[in-house]
Design an enzyme around this catalytic site. Structure first.
Site, short mmCIF file in Angstrom:
data_model
loop_
_atom_site.label_atom_id
_atom_site.label_comp_id
_atom_site.label_asym_id
_atom_site.label_seq_id
_atom_site.Cartn_x
_atom_site.Cartn_y
_atom_site.Cartn_z
N ASN A 1 0.94 -1.11 -0.13
CA ASN A 1 0.06 -0.13 -0.12
C ASN A 1 0.88 1.26 0.03
O ASN A 1 2.26 0.92 0.07
CB ASN A 1 -1.10 0.04 1.42
CG ASN A 1 -0.33 -0.05 2.50
OD1 ASN A 1 0.53 0.78 2.91
ND2 ASN A 1 -0.28 -1.12 3.27
N PHE B 1 -3.80 2.99 15.13
CA PHE B 1 -4.57 3.92 14.14
C PHE B 1 -5.59 3.27 13.43
O PHE B 1 -5.69 2.10 13.42
CB PHE B 1 -3.33 4.54 12.92
CG PHE B 1 -2.41 5.66 13.50
CD1 PHE B 1 -1.44 5.34 14.48
CD2 PHE B 1 -2.66 6.79 12.89
CE1 PHE B 1 -0.80 6.48 14.94
CE2 PHE B 1 -1.82 7.89 13.46
CZ PHE B 1 -1.01 7.35 14.27
N1 CTP Z 1 -3.04 -3.26 12.31
C1 CTP Z 1 -1.96 -4.36 12.63
N2 CTP Z 1 -2.11 -5.56 11.96
C2 CTP Z 1 -2.89 -5.85 10.78
C3 CTP Z 1 -3.56 -4.89 10.61
C4 CTP Z 1 -3.64 -3.45 10.99
O1 CTP Z 1 -1.39 -4.08 13.68
N3 CTP Z 1 -2.79 -6.98 10.13
C5 CTP Z 1 -3.11 -2.15 13.14
C6 CTP Z 1 -2.61 -0.85 12.46
O2 CTP Z 1 -1.28 -0.84 12.39
C7 CTP Z 1 -3.53 0.24 12.98
C8 CTP Z 1 -4.63 -0.64 13.32
O3 CTP Z 1 -4.26 -1.91 13.49
O4 CTP Z 1 -2.84 0.38 14.25
C9 CTP Z 1 -5.90 -0.30 12.54
O5 CTP Z 1 -5.47 -0.75 11.11
P1 CTP Z 1 -6.44 -0.40 10.03
O6 CTP Z 1 -5.43 -0.79 8.60
O7 CTP Z 1 -6.99 0.96 9.97
O8 CTP Z 1 -7.74 -1.42 10.21
P2 CTP Z 1 -7.58 -3.07 10.17
O9 CTP Z 1 -7.52 -3.63 11.41
O10 CTP Z 1 -6.67 -3.48 9.01
O11 CTP Z 1 -9.15 -3.35 9.54
P3 CTP Z 1 -9.88 -2.77 8.08
O12 CTP Z 1 -8.74 -3.01 6.96
O13 CTP Z 1 -11.01 -3.57 7.95
O14 CTP Z 1 -10.18 -1.46 8.29
#
Ligand code: CTP
Length: 407
Positions: free
Chosen positions: A209, A322
């Site tokens: 990403n 976040f």
């Molecule tokens: N995060 C993480 N591990 C993952 C996904 C996310 O540690 N596999 C953490 C990110 O660093 C952030 C938080 O979880 O602090 C939320 O990440 P975000 O991408 O907004 O959400 P997701 O949990 O991935 O959910 P979605 O993609 O469905 O919005």
């Protein structure tokens, strides 16, 4: 007792129109119990006189490198050794350039080289000079070396221009000196995740990403400055590692999780700013896949959720996440706060201009587990980092008070 009590502050004043404001700073520091030695540069003396500062600090004002009031001491080395903080306010573009290259052609620049004290710099100048790439480059060099900057405020400048360049107000400068004297995160062990992850498809392709890592790096940099012991676990980015942090470089989500778990036992606070890929290819093609006419379907399997995994074994730690959202920002962030067992989440609308991925600025809302919310205006990622770390300090203080009360 004030943190300034009995502390020795060297106040360097340089040749800016704002030099007169240094009198107020010297006065407030003296009133708060600090011993203030004022050093005026030649250009500063065009704007202010030593008489003012001598009256305020009730100490001699220093000007000449070759003044040796006490026979047995080399004055500038003695002053440099005694100082707890070297504060330069106002700092001109010229002094920033001299400090950045390490010139020592007058008393102030010589002191700056000879001291091991924390350096706090409050610049003031015309907007164009402040924004000039040379000045900004010098600021970055000095920050990397550990100087604490109090950025100039926006407003009407002496030259009639409107923009950034006004000396920050006295309370803001004093609070930076306070941070230098008593770093608020001293002794706190902080784990920060940053950047994207890359999930290999074959030997030359990956899923990822557009995260630049800027937010997480700004947090790590600011936390180091505030005295924390920082481990930065980072996906691939083009950024320079923040000076003073321990940096662990990883590529995939699984590697990021492994690196976090390795240090998790010795950590008090986690701030997860990484944009982790939620999926990875089920199989990684060996070598480079050659192109062909037929369709290529890649099957994806879920990656581990790093923050959720850490939240499941939270113990007494403070966990901050976040939430990158394109719709229903607060509802989705609130859900993540609960599901990942967090104390605080930073809700980030990544569909807006100037926010989220790659930008230098961000507009975020902080949501606490307690239900409190605070919407911050558009600001630099560094300023977001400062707000966030202030919130972390408050959470640590509250946790300590609860522990103390139940003991
Ligand atoms: N995060 C993480 N591990 C993952 C996904 C996310 O540690 N596999 C953490 C990110 O660093 C952030 C938080 O979880 O602090 C939320 O990440 P975000 O991408 O907004 O959400 P997701 O949990 O991935 O959910 P979605 O993609 O469905 O919005």
């Amino acid at each position: 007792m004030s943190v300034f009590e009995g502390k020795h502050i060297l106040l360097g004043v340089t040749g800016s129109i704002a030099a007169y404001k240094a009198a107020d700073i010297a006065s407030k520091l003296t009133q708060a119990g600090a011993e203030v030695d004022v050093v005026l540069t030649e250009h500063a003396r065009r704007f202010v006189t030593e008489v003012t500062f001598r009256a305020i600090t009730r100490r001699p004002v220093l000007i000449d490198l070759f003044d040796e009031p006490e026979e047995r001491q080399i004055a500038h080395i003695h002053l440099a050794k005694r100082a707890d903080v070297l504060l330069i306010a106002p700092a001109t573009a010229n002094i920033l350039a001299k400090l950045a290259v390490g010139l020592a052609d007058d008393l102030l620049t010589t002191l700056a080289l000879a001291t091991q004290a924390k350096v706090v710099i409050a610049p003031a100048m015309n907007t164009v000079m402040w924004q000039h790439p040379a000045t900004q480059h010098n600021v970055r060099i000095l920050e990397e070396r550990g100087a604490l900057f109090v950025y100039p405020a926006e407003g009407m400048l002496a030259c009639g221009d409107v923009g950034a360049g006004k000396l920050a107000d006295t309370p803001t400068i004093l609070s930076a000196v306070e941070t230098a004297l008593a770093p608020p995160l001293r002794g706190v062990r902080l784990l920060v995740t940053a950047g994207p992850t890359e999930e290999p498809v074959d030997a030359v392709r990956h899923l990822s990403n557009p995260s630049s890592g800027k937010m997480g790096y700004a947090i790590a940099q600011e936390a180091v400055r505030q005295g924390a012991e920082v481990t930065l676990v980072t996906g691939p980015t083009l950024l320079d590692p923040p000076a003073g942090a321990r940096v662990v470089r990883v590529r995939s989500a699984q590697q990021m999780l492994d690196a976090c778990l390795q240090v998790y036992d010795g950590v008090d606070v986690v701030i997860a700013a990484a944009a982790v890929s939620d999926y990875r290819p089920a199989e990684v093609w060996q070598g480079k896949r050659k192109k062909g006419e037929e369709e290529w379907t890649i099957r994806l399997v879920p990656n581990p959720d790093i923050l959720r995994t850490l939240g499941e074994r939270k113990g007494g730690r403070i966990l901050v996440g976040f939430a990158a959202e394109t719709h229903e920002l607060l509802e989705n962030a609130q859900k993540k706060l609960l599901e990942k067992n967090l104390d605080l989440i930073v809700a980030n609308d990544v569909s807006q201009e100037g926010t989220g991925f790659r930008a230098d600025t961000n507009r975020v809302t902080l949501l606490w587990a307690s239900g409190r919310q605070e919407q911050l205006p558009l600001m630099s990622k560094r300023e977001v980092a400062r707000h966030l770390l202030q919130a972390v300090c408050d959470l640590l203080r509250a946790a300590k008070a609860t522990k103390g009360a139940s003991a």
